[in-house]
Design an enzyme around this catalytic site. Structure first.
Site, PDB file in Angstrom:
ATOM      1  N   LYS A  33      53.415  53.827  56.137  1.00  0.00           N
ATOM      2  CA  LYS A  33      52.266  53.842  55.227  1.00  0.00           C
ATOM      3  C   LYS A  33      51.131  54.644  55.861  1.00  0.00           C
ATOM      4  CE  LYS A  33      50.778  49.409  57.143  1.00  0.00           C
ATOM      5  NZ  LYS A  33      50.645  47.962  56.906  1.00  0.00           N
ATOM      6  N   TYR A  40      22.011  65.121  68.555  1.00  0.00           N
ATOM      7  CA  TYR A  40      21.127  64.448  67.594  1.00  0.00           C
ATOM      8  C   TYR A  40      20.515  63.197  68.218  1.00  0.00           C
ATOM      9  CZ  TYR A  40      23.045  67.203  63.719  1.00  0.00           C
ATOM     10  OH  TYR A  40      23.412  68.212  62.876  1.00  0.00           O
TER      11      TYR A  40
HETATM   12  C1  LIG Z   1      51.280  47.371  58.017  1.00  0.00           C
HETATM   13  C2  LIG Z   1      52.277  46.307  57.820  1.00  0.00           C
HETATM   14  C3  LIG Z   1      53.297  46.114  58.762  1.00  0.00           C
HETATM   15  C4  LIG Z   1      53.340  46.854  60.079  1.00  0.00           C
HETATM   16  O1  LIG Z   1      52.380  46.299  60.938  1.00  0.00           O
HETATM   17  P1  LIG Z   1      52.246  46.787  62.458  1.00  0.00           P
HETATM   18  O2  LIG Z   1      51.277  45.819  63.019  1.00  0.00           O
HETATM   19  O3  LIG Z   1      51.685  48.171  62.400  1.00  0.00           O
HETATM   20  O4  LIG Z   1      53.591  46.753  63.064  1.00  0.00           O
HETATM   21  C5  LIG Z   1      54.283  45.200  58.459  1.00  0.00           C
HETATM   22  N1  LIG Z   1      54.266  44.493  57.311  1.00  0.00           N
HETATM   23  C6  LIG Z   1      53.281  44.635  56.400  1.00  0.00           C
HETATM   24  C7  LIG Z   1      53.307  43.810  55.157  1.00  0.00           C
HETATM   25  C8  LIG Z   1      52.248  45.534  56.623  1.00  0.00           C
HETATM   26  O5  LIG Z   1      51.262  45.652  55.732  1.00  0.00           O
END
Ligand SMILES: *Cc1c(COP(=O)(O)O)cnc(C)c1O
Length: 327
Positions: A3, A222
């Site tokens: 994702k 800045y």
């Molecule tokens: C993002 C997510 C993961 C992965 O989590 P990590 O901590 O990056 O391993 C797994 N399950 C769900 C439902 C998520 O939203």
């Protein structure tokens, strides 16, 4: 877990690399991410969409919806009955996040009347841990117990999916049929407070545009928040908060040059940052300073900005030239 463009690293390249390494199950958050990923990895591997999508909204990308509530269950089951063909899906059961997933009342309703699931071909039952990065947190065991209890009340069959990266290190009670690692794949430490069992995969170098000499009393950037106390050399580097080098790092971070640490000075601007390179005579225009690397991990950079490595990686901008190397 790919994702958010594979945690900012580029799903179009990370996806095929994971596929070639044997990954058969991918997760994205949005259906549009799934469509893009399907084009990158081709037919075959499962692509599940955590945020779900309306029946048919995946076009011909063959995405697997995660059903996050009774309305999702009803919509997909009804569509399946209309089509006369079972719909593959993942049923997400909330056990402690209060975010997505069937809540306790919805779980109750499905357990009391499993015909609500008719038309669905449930490939997995899943839940998500809220505190997996804190092994001692009592919610971990509570979630495992709640998940086991609700699964036992549903029609038998589907395999289960529980652990994210940190969950995979919690021990056998958190093992399931399908883990969902994200951050660990990208070098973030899934066991905070303990040595990182994962290798670093990300390196970020930014070019030195100029190096200038300034006098005691001169200020940098800045807000004039940094004042030279001695004759100093200042390297101006082409990266800024527009590139995901977080503004909260102002005055708090360092870069690396050939194993030597150089302090970030003044505020992070949109496109530029400055380092005090008085003690690093090797840094010259045309060279590069390492902003994220083995001595400056995403977790370490994040700690200095008061955030987590996930945010550092997913913030990485699109002005960088990205190189993908086999190791
Ligand atoms: C993002 C997510 C993961 C992965 O989590 P990590 O901590 O990056 O391993 C797994 N399950 C769900 C439902 C998520 O939203």
């Amino acid at each position: 877990m790919v994702k958010a463009d594979a945690y900012g690293l580029g799903a179009a390249r990370v996806g095929p690399a994971l596929r070639d390494a044997g990954c058969r199950h991918f997760f994205v958050a949005h259906p549009a991410e799934g469509v893009t990923l399907r084009a990158a990895i081709g037919p075959g591997p499962v692509i599940a969409v955590l945020n779900g999508f309306a029946p048919g909204a995946d076009g011909d990308a063959e995405l697997l919806p995660v059903l996050n509530g009774l309305p999702d269950v009803e919509a997909h089951a009804a569509a399946a009955r209309r089509r006369g063909r079972a719909t593959p899906a993942i049923l997400h059961l909330d056990t402690g996040m209060s975010r997505l997933g069937l809540d306790v009342r919805e779980q109750e309703a499905v357990a009391a009347d499993p015909s609500r699931l008719d038309g669905l071909d449930l490939r997995w039952l899943m839940t998500h841990l809220a505190c997996a990065d804190e092994p001692e947190h009592p919610l971990n065991a509570a979630q495992a117990a709640r998940f086991a209890a609700v699964c036992a009340r549903l029609p038998a069959g589907p395999p289960r999916s529980v652990a994210n990266s940190s969950g995979m290190f919690l021990g056998p009670a958190f093992a399931s049929d399908l883990a969902r690692p994200g951050c660990a794949l990208y070098g973030i430490n899934p066991t905070p407070g303990r040595p990182n069992p994962m290798r670093q995969v990300v390196r970020l170098d930014a070019p030195v545009l100029q190096v200038r000499e300034i006098a005691p009393g001169d200020t940098v950037g800045y807000g004039a928040t940094w004042t030279a106390e001695r004759p100093s050399r200042v390297a101006t580097v082409a990266a800024g908060y527009a590139d995901g080098y977080l503004r909260a790092l102002s005055g708090r971070a360092s870069g690396d040059f050939a194993g030597q640490s150089v302090p970030l000075i003044g505020r992070v601007s949109m496109d530029l940052i400055a380092f005090d390179v008085t003690d690093a005579p090797g840094i010259v225009p045309g060279g590069a300073i390492c902003l994220i690397g083995p001595d400056n991990t995403p977790d370490a950079v994040a700690a200095r900005a008061g955030t987590i490595g996930y945010e550092v990686l997913t913030s990485l901008g699109n002005r960088y030239r990205r190189e993908y190397r086999a190791t």
